[in-house]
Design a protein around this motif. Structure first.
Motif, PDB file in Angstrom:
ATOM      1  N   THR A 186      56.704  41.427  55.485  1.00  0.00           N
ATOM      2  CA  THR A 186      58.060  40.936  55.676  1.00  0.00           C
ATOM      3  C   THR A 186      58.901  42.026  56.335  1.00  0.00           C
ATOM      4  O   THR A 186      58.511  43.200  56.375  1.00  0.00           O
ATOM      5  CB  THR A 186      58.712  40.562  54.329  1.00  0.00           C
TER       6      THR A 186
ATOM      7  N   TYR B 168      58.703  46.109  55.995  1.00  0.00           N
ATOM      8  CA  TYR B 168      58.663  46.936  57.197  1.00  0.00           C
ATOM      9  C   TYR B 168      59.703  48.047  57.118  1.00  0.00           C
ATOM     10  O   TYR B 168      59.412  49.206  57.419  1.00  0.00           O
ATOM     11  CB  TYR B 168      58.893  46.068  58.437  1.00  0.00           C
TER      12      TYR B 168
ATOM     13  N   PHE C  33      61.778  40.432  64.487  1.00  0.00           N
ATOM     14  CA  PHE C  33      60.593  40.857  63.749  1.00  0.00           C
ATOM     15  C   PHE C  33      59.731  39.658  63.371  1.00  0.00           C
ATOM     16  O   PHE C  33      58.504  39.723  63.440  1.00  0.00           O
ATOM     17  CB  PHE C  33      60.996  41.635  62.487  1.00  0.00           C
ATOM     18  N   GLU C  34      60.378  38.569  62.989  1.00  0.00           N
ATOM     19  CA  GLU C  34      59.650  37.368  62.582  1.00  0.00           C
ATOM     20  C   GLU C  34      58.916  36.710  63.750  1.00  0.00           C
ATOM     21  O   GLU C  34      57.984  35.936  63.544  1.00  0.00           O
ATOM     22  CB  GLU C  34      60.593  36.389  61.892  1.00  0.00           C
ATOM     23  N   GLN C  35      59.306  37.040  64.983  1.00  0.00           N
ATOM     24  CA  GLN C  35      58.669  36.473  66.171  1.00  0.00           C
ATOM     25  C   GLN C  35      57.557  37.355  66.729  1.00  0.00           C
ATOM     26  O   GLN C  35      56.746  36.887  67.522  1.00  0.00           O
ATOM     27  CB  GLN C  35      59.713  36.242  67.270  1.00  0.00           C
ATOM     28  N   LEU C  36      57.543  38.636  66.336  1.00  0.00           N
ATOM     29  CA  LEU C  36      56.620  39.599  66.928  1.00  0.00           C
ATOM     30  C   LEU C  36      55.653  40.170  65.894  1.00  0.00           C
ATOM     31  O   LEU C  36      55.921  40.120  64.692  1.00  0.00           O
ATOM     32  CB  LEU C  36      57.402  40.783  67.526  1.00  0.00           C
ATOM     33  N   HIS C  37      54.585  40.751  66.384  1.00  0.00           N
ATOM     34  CA  HIS C  37      53.682  41.536  65.541  1.00  0.00           C
ATOM     35  C   HIS C  37      54.410  42.842  65.210  1.00  0.00           C
ATOM     36  O   HIS C  37      55.151  43.373  66.052  1.00  0.00           O
ATOM     37  CB  HIS C  37      52.390  41.822  66.317  1.00  0.00           C
ATOM     38  N   PRO C  38      54.248  43.376  63.991  1.00  0.00           N
ATOM     39  CA  PRO C  38      54.948  44.615  63.628  1.00  0.00           C
ATOM     40  C   PRO C  38      54.753  45.766  64.621  1.00  0.00           C
ATOM     41  O   PRO C  38      55.697  46.520  64.892  1.00  0.00           O
ATOM     42  CB  PRO C  38      54.364  44.973  62.264  1.00  0.00           C
ATOM     43  N   GLU C  39      53.565  45.906  65.178  1.00  0.00           N
ATOM     44  CA  GLU C  39      53.333  46.989  66.144  1.00  0.00           C
ATOM     45  C   GLU C  39      54.129  46.766  67.431  1.00  0.00           C
ATOM     46  O   GLU C  39      54.650  47.721  68.013  1.00  0.00           O
ATOM     47  CB  GLU C  39      51.846  47.123  66.452  1.00  0.00           C
ATOM     48  N   SER C  40      54.236  45.527  67.872  1.00  0.00           N
ATOM     49  CA  SER C  40      55.025  45.212  69.066  1.00  0.00           C
ATOM     50  C   SER C  40      56.504  45.480  68.809  1.00  0.00           C
ATOM     51  O   SER C  40      57.208  46.019  69.666  1.00  0.00           O
ATOM     52  CB  SER C  40      54.842  43.752  69.467  1.00  0.00           C
ATOM     53  N   PHE C  41      56.961  45.114  67.626  1.00  0.00           N
ATOM     54  CA  PHE C  41      58.350  45.358  67.258  1.00  0.00           C
ATOM     55  C   PHE C  41      58.630  46.863  67.269  1.00  0.00           C
ATOM     56  O   PHE C  41      59.632  47.318  67.807  1.00  0.00           O
ATOM     57  CB  PHE C  41      58.645  44.764  65.877  1.00  0.00           C
ATOM     58  N   THR C  42      57.727  47.643  66.686  1.00  0.00           N
ATOM     59  CA  THR C  42      57.892  49.100  66.648  1.00  0.00           C
ATOM     60  C   THR C  42      57.934  49.673  68.055  1.00  0.00           C
ATOM     61  O   THR C  42      58.777  50.530  68.354  1.00  0.00           O
ATOM     62  CB  THR C  42      56.739  49.752  65.853  1.00  0.00           C
TER      63      THR C  42
END
Length: 58
Positions: free
Chosen positions: A2, A6, A32-41
């Motif tokens: 979540t 994160y 964040f809810e639309q992306l993979h955590p690594e992509s968001f980072t």
């Protein structure tokens, strides 16, 4: 993972972040809810560091 989990992993205090910058918090949560955590980072790398300095979780 979540968005709250994160933030904990990045050592950002959710309460302070949400209270002081509700617009940015809501925007980031939606992204964040639309992306993979690594992509968001990758997209927010320098901004995450800024938020960590402002709202460091203790």
């Amino acid at each position: 993972m979540t968005f709250e989990e994160y933030l904990v992993s990045k050592k950002i205090d959710k309460q302070q972040f949400e209270q002081h910058e509700p617009g940015r918090y809501a925007s980031w949560k939606a992204e964040f809810e639309q992306l993979h955590p690594e992509s968001f980072t990758t997209q927010k790398k320098f901004l995450i560091n800024e938020m960590r300095r402002k709202y460091l979780a203790r």
